[in-house]
Write a protein that holds these residues in place. Structure first.
Motif, mmCIF file in Angstrom:
data_model
loop_
_atom_site.group_PDB
_atom_site.id
_atom_site.type_symbol
_atom_site.label_atom_id
_atom_site.label_comp_id
_atom_site.label_asym_id
_atom_site.label_seq_id
_atom_site.Cartn_x
_atom_site.Cartn_y
_atom_site.Cartn_z
ATOM 1 N N ASP A 97 1.908 114.002 3.488
ATOM 2 C CA ASP A 97 1.938 115.460 3.397
ATOM 3 C C ASP A 97 1.167 115.981 2.184
ATOM 4 O O ASP A 97 1.653 116.812 1.416
ATOM 5 N N ASN A 98 -0.028 115.439 1.984
ATOM 6 C CA ASN A 98 -0.910 115.844 0.884
ATOM 7 C C ASN A 98 -0.312 115.600 -0.496
ATOM 8 O O ASN A 98 -0.686 116.248 -1.467
ATOM 9 N N ARG A 99 0.646 114.692 -0.581
ATOM 10 C CA ARG A 99 1.217 114.300 -1.867
ATOM 11 C C ARG A 99 1.068 112.799 -2.027
ATOM 12 O O ARG A 99 1.112 112.061 -1.048
ATOM 13 N N SER A 100 0.891 112.362 -3.268
ATOM 14 C CA SER A 100 0.750 110.933 -3.553
ATOM 15 C C SER A 100 1.782 110.512 -4.584
ATOM 16 O O SER A 100 2.088 111.259 -5.517
ATOM 17 N N PHE A 101 2.292 109.311 -4.401
ATOM 18 C CA PHE A 101 3.286 108.756 -5.299
ATOM 19 C C PHE A 101 2.826 107.385 -5.763
ATOM 20 O O PHE A 101 2.562 106.502 -4.946
ATOM 21 N N ASP A 102 2.719 107.198 -7.069
ATOM 22 C CA ASP A 102 2.343 105.911 -7.659
ATOM 23 C C ASP A 102 3.596 105.046 -7.702
ATOM 24 O O ASP A 102 4.457 105.228 -8.561
ATOM 25 N N LEU A 103 3.712 104.132 -6.758
ATOM 26 C CA LEU A 103 4.945 103.365 -6.596
ATOM 27 C C LEU A 103 5.147 102.286 -7.651
ATOM 28 O O LEU A 103 6.272 101.893 -7.928
ATOM 29 N N ASN A 104 4.059 101.769 -8.217
ATOM 30 C CA ASN A 104 4.235 100.719 -9.219
ATOM 31 C C ASN A 104 3.805 101.168 -10.616
ATOM 32 O O ASN A 104 3.438 100.357 -11.459
ATOM 33 N N LYS A 105 3.911 102.450 -10.861
ATOM 34 C CA LYS A 105 3.539 103.018 -12.158
ATOM 35 C C LYS A 105 4.327 102.382 -13.299
ATOM 36 O O LYS A 105 3.771 102.074 -14.344
ATOM 37 N N ASN A 106 5.610 102.158 -13.096
ATOM 38 C CA ASN A 106 6.461 101.604 -14.149
ATOM 39 C C ASN A 106 6.511 100.080 -14.152
ATOM 40 O O ASN A 106 7.224 99.483 -14.948
ATOM 41 N N LYS A 107 5.784 99.478 -13.229
ATOM 42 C CA LYS A 107 5.722 98.008 -13.133
ATOM 43 C C LYS A 107 7.112 97.390 -12.961
ATOM 44 O O LYS A 107 7.434 96.346 -13.520
ATOM 45 N N ASP A 108 7.951 98.038 -12.144
ATOM 46 C CA ASP A 108 9.318 97.559 -11.985
ATOM 47 C C ASP A 108 9.714 97.257 -10.541
ATOM 48 O O ASP A 108 10.896 97.114 -10.236
ATOM 49 N N LEU A 109 8.725 97.132 -9.663
ATOM 50 C CA LEU A 109 9.042 96.813 -8.265
ATOM 51 C C LEU A 109 9.836 95.511 -8.181
ATOM 52 O O LEU A 109 10.839 95.429 -7.470
ATOM 53 N N HIS A 110 9.374 94.497 -8.897
ATOM 54 C CA HIS A 110 10.044 93.198 -8.840
ATOM 55 C C HIS A 110 11.448 93.253 -9.435
ATOM 56 O O HIS A 110 12.360 92.599 -8.948
ATOM 57 N N ASP A 111 11.648 94.067 -10.462
ATOM 58 C CA ASP A 111 12.985 94.224 -11.053
ATOM 59 C C ASP A 111 13.943 94.906 -10.088
ATOM 60 O O ASP A 111 15.102 94.502 -9.951
ATOM 61 N N ILE A 112 13.463 95.938 -9.420
ATOM 62 C CA ILE A 112 14.286 96.655 -8.437
ATOM 63 C C ILE A 112 14.653 95.702 -7.291
ATOM 64 O O ILE A 112 15.805 95.645 -6.866
ATOM 65 N N PHE A 113 13.671 94.946 -6.812
ATOM 66 C CA PHE A 113 13.915 93.976 -5.739
ATOM 67 C C PHE A 113 14.967 92.955 -6.176
ATOM 68 O O PHE A 113 15.890 92.623 -5.427
ATOM 69 N N ASN A 114 14.825 92.473 -7.393
ATOM 70 C CA ASN A 114 15.762 91.474 -7.920
ATOM 71 C C ASN A 114 17.174 92.056 -8.000
ATOM 72 O O ASN A 114 18.157 91.357 -7.750
ATOM 73 N N PHE A 115 17.286 93.337 -8.313
ATOM 74 C CA PHE A 115 18.576 93.997 -8.405
ATOM 75 C C PHE A 115 19.237 94.144 -7.033
ATOM 76 O O PHE A 115 20.454 94.046 -6.905
ATOM 77 N N LEU A 116 18.387 94.392 -6.004
ATOM 78 C CA LEU A 116 18.929 94.568 -4.645
ATOM 79 C C LEU A 116 19.483 93.248 -4.124
ATOM 80 O O LEU A 116 20.328 93.193 -3.294
#
Length: 116
Positions: A97-116
């Motif tokens: 919808d004409n918006r962009s989100f930087d999903l790995n800006k904080n470099k924490d994808l792997h930390d979030i995954f590990n928490f799940l």
């Protein structure tokens, strides 16, 4: 979609699906003529008792977790895919919808995954 929503979806459609798909394929190989390798795996898996299959299922789950976690580490830039020296960055952007989100800006994808 924010970072946490992405990781939850990634876990479901990549990590969890890999476990379920692998076990299903080992139980009953799909297709008219499965490969000889897959038939060998299936015969071995189906010849195990329930407790032994449970151990194999746990191994499959662990391998799926490690591979999925490693891929997120690469996206976060904490696991390099380049040789020594100056390394580039990977930017994971979700657009809608004409918006962009930087999903790995904080470099924490792997930390979030590990928490799940």
């Amino acid at each position: 979609m924010n970072t946490e929503e992405f990781v939850k979806a990634y876990k479901m459609v990549v990590a969890d699906a890999a476990i379920e798909d692998s076990i299903s394929v080992f139980q009953k190989p799909p297709g008219r003529k499965p490969s000889e390798e897959l038939l060998q795996i299936s015969n071995y898996y189906n010849g195990l008792n329930r407790d032994e299959r449970k151990i194999i299922d746990m191994i499959i789950a662990r391998v799926s977790y490690e591979a999925s976690f490693g891929a997120l580490c690469v996206l976060d830039g904490v696991r390099s895919i380049e040789e020594e020296g100056d390394k580039g960055d990977i930017n994971l952007v979700y657009s809608k919808d004409n918006r962009s989100f930087d999903l790995n800006k904080n470099k924490d994808l792997h930390d979030i995954f590990n928490f799940l």
